[in-house]
Design a protein around this motif. Structure first.
Motif, short mmCIF file in Angstrom:
data_model
loop_
_atom_site.label_atom_id
_atom_site.label_comp_id
_atom_site.label_asym_id
_atom_site.label_seq_id
_atom_site.Cartn_x
_atom_site.Cartn_y
_atom_site.Cartn_z
N TYR A 124 74.16 65.76 12.84
CA TYR A 124 73.19 64.83 13.41
C TYR A 124 73.81 63.47 13.69
O TYR A 124 74.75 63.04 13.02
N ASN A 125 73.27 62.81 14.71
CA ASN A 125 73.69 61.46 15.02
C ASN A 125 73.08 60.50 14.01
O ASN A 125 71.94 60.68 13.59
N VAL A 126 73.82 59.46 13.61
CA VAL A 126 73.35 58.49 12.64
C VAL A 126 73.42 57.10 13.26
O VAL A 126 74.37 56.77 13.95
N ASP A 127 72.37 56.30 13.00
CA ASP A 127 72.31 54.95 13.53
C ASP A 127 71.60 54.05 12.52
O ASP A 127 70.87 54.54 11.65
N ILE A 128 71.80 52.74 12.64
CA ILE A 128 71.11 51.78 11.79
C ILE A 128 70.27 50.86 12.67
O ILE A 128 70.78 50.20 13.57
N HIS A 129 68.96 50.86 12.45
CA HIS A 129 68.06 49.91 13.10
C HIS A 129 66.73 49.92 12.38
O HIS A 129 66.46 50.79 11.55
N ASP A 130 65.89 48.94 12.67
CA ASP A 130 64.57 48.82 12.04
C ASP A 130 64.65 48.93 10.52
O ASP A 130 63.83 49.59 9.87
N ASN A 131 65.67 48.29 9.96
CA ASN A 131 65.82 48.22 8.49
C ASN A 131 65.95 49.60 7.84
O ASN A 131 65.44 49.83 6.74
N ALA A 132 66.62 50.53 8.50
CA ALA A 132 66.75 51.87 7.94
C ALA A 132 67.95 52.60 8.54
O ALA A 132 68.48 52.22 9.58
N TYR A 133 68.38 53.67 7.84
CA TYR A 133 69.38 54.60 8.38
C TYR A 133 68.62 55.72 9.10
O TYR A 133 67.77 56.38 8.50
N PHE A 134 68.93 55.94 10.36
CA PHE A 134 68.23 56.95 11.15
C PHE A 134 69.16 58.13 11.45
O PHE A 134 70.33 57.95 11.80
N PHE A 135 68.59 59.34 11.33
CA PHE A 135 69.28 60.57 11.69
C PHE A 135 68.51 61.23 12.83
O PHE A 135 67.28 61.29 12.80
N TYR A 136 69.24 61.75 13.82
CA TYR A 136 68.60 62.35 14.99
C TYR A 136 69.12 63.76 15.22
O TYR A 136 70.31 64.01 15.13
N ASP A 137 68.20 64.65 15.54
CA ASP A 137 68.57 66.00 15.96
C ASP A 137 67.95 66.26 17.32
O ASP A 137 66.72 66.33 17.45
N THR A 138 68.78 66.38 18.33
CA THR A 138 68.29 66.68 19.68
C THR A 138 68.70 68.08 20.12
O THR A 138 68.51 68.45 21.27
N LYS A 139 69.26 68.87 19.20
CA LYS A 139 69.78 70.19 19.55
C LYS A 139 68.88 71.33 19.10
O LYS A 139 69.16 72.48 19.39
N ASN A 140 67.81 71.03 18.34
CA ASN A 140 66.89 72.06 17.90
C ASN A 140 66.07 72.52 19.10
O ASN A 140 65.38 71.73 19.72
N GLU A 141 66.17 73.78 19.43
CA GLU A 141 65.56 74.30 20.66
C GLU A 141 64.06 74.02 20.71
O GLU A 141 63.30 74.45 19.86
N GLY A 142 63.66 73.27 21.71
CA GLY A 142 62.25 72.99 21.93
C GLY A 142 61.71 71.78 21.19
O GLY A 142 60.58 71.35 21.45
#
Length: 270
Positions: A153-171
């Motif tokens: 997963y992609n990781v980013d820091i914003h809005d006072n938090a650590y964010f993880f993103y999954d854009t590969k889960n089908e649908g």
């Protein structure tokens, strides 16, 4: 003189209210740490990786569907990895029960005399996205539904938090955020890519229970084909590792079986 004092107090009140609405969130200096270290800190504070086997919760719940809103008492009993039992009461009288097991859902509602015995398609009818038992347990217990240890997963820091993103889960698009310093889940979102359906959970505050940091105020939001549902829960009394029972029997007067309308779709897996 009293009138002038009252006027000044009212003015200060109005200014403070307006100021509250326009203030930016306080920015926290979040440390940048290695992803592997971040994952270890999360796991060390997660329910899934704890030694806790059962959870008993007395809660207060309010929910709003469109223009209709209600307040209920709510009891949870959870055997980790096995079953989730919920009982909602009105004025102390149980009116709705649900038993969620690893491969089945059981539900009845005394208000409208309905019941359901069957699959997780019933949950999809309620929240608009298709989930399994593990996802539901994590949502209620405040764990991330993303398996962040897989490092996919992609990781980013914003809005006072650590964010993880999954854009590969089908649908589906899936997002989760961790608080800094406590490394507990702040929020998570499941969004169906080709529709308006969206489900989000926000963990607003936590409480210490037997040296484990556990959710206290949880808000669930669902957009199911444009119908907005908001559920707020306060976990008031929480105990771990008691011997629990999971009583469930459909009352005789609940004789209207719920028929599902949804079609089978890709499930959101952990």
């Amino acid at each position: 003189m009293q009138f002038r004092l009252l006027a000044v107090c009212l003015l200060l009140f109005l200014v403070s209210c307006n100021s509250t609405q326009t203030l930016e969130p306080i920015k926290v200096d979040i440390p940048r740490i290695r992803e592997s270290k971040l994952i270890k800190k999360y796991q060390a504070n997660s329910f899934e990786d704890s030694g806790i086997k059962t959870v008993k919760i007395d809660a207060k719940m309010s929910y709003k569907i469109g223009d209709s809103s209600h307040k209920l008492g709510l009891k949870f009993r959870i055997a980790k990895g096995e079953k989730i039992w919920m009982s909602a009461d009105f004025l102390g009288i149980p009116v709705v029960k649900m038993l969620i097991e690893k491969d089945s859902v059981h539900y009845y509602n005394k208000f409208d005399k309905t019941y359901f015995e069957g699959s997780f398609e019933f949950i999809k009818e309620l929240i608009g996205v298709n989930v399994n038992y593990g996802v539901l347990e994590k949502l209620f217990m405040g764990d991330m539904i993303l398996n962040i240890a897989s490092k996919k997963y992609n990781v980013d820091i914003h809005d006072n938090a650590y964010f993880f993103y999954d854009t590969k889960n089908e649908g589906y698009y899936i997002e989760g955020a961790l608080y800094p310093f406590t490394f507990k889940t702040k929020s998570q979102v499941i969004e169906q890519v080709l529709s308006l359906n969206k489900f989000a959970a926000y963990y607003k505050t936590h409480q210490m229970v037997n040296e484990f940091l556990f959710p206290k105020v949880v808000e669930l939001q669902a957009n199911n084909k444009g119908k907005i549902t908001v559920i707020s829960m306060i976990y008031k009394d929480v105990t771990f590792d008691e011997t629990l029972s999971f009583p469930y029997r459909i009352p005789k007067d609940c004789d209207k079986e719920i028929q599902l309308k949804s079609k089978k779709e890709t499930k959101v897996d952990e």
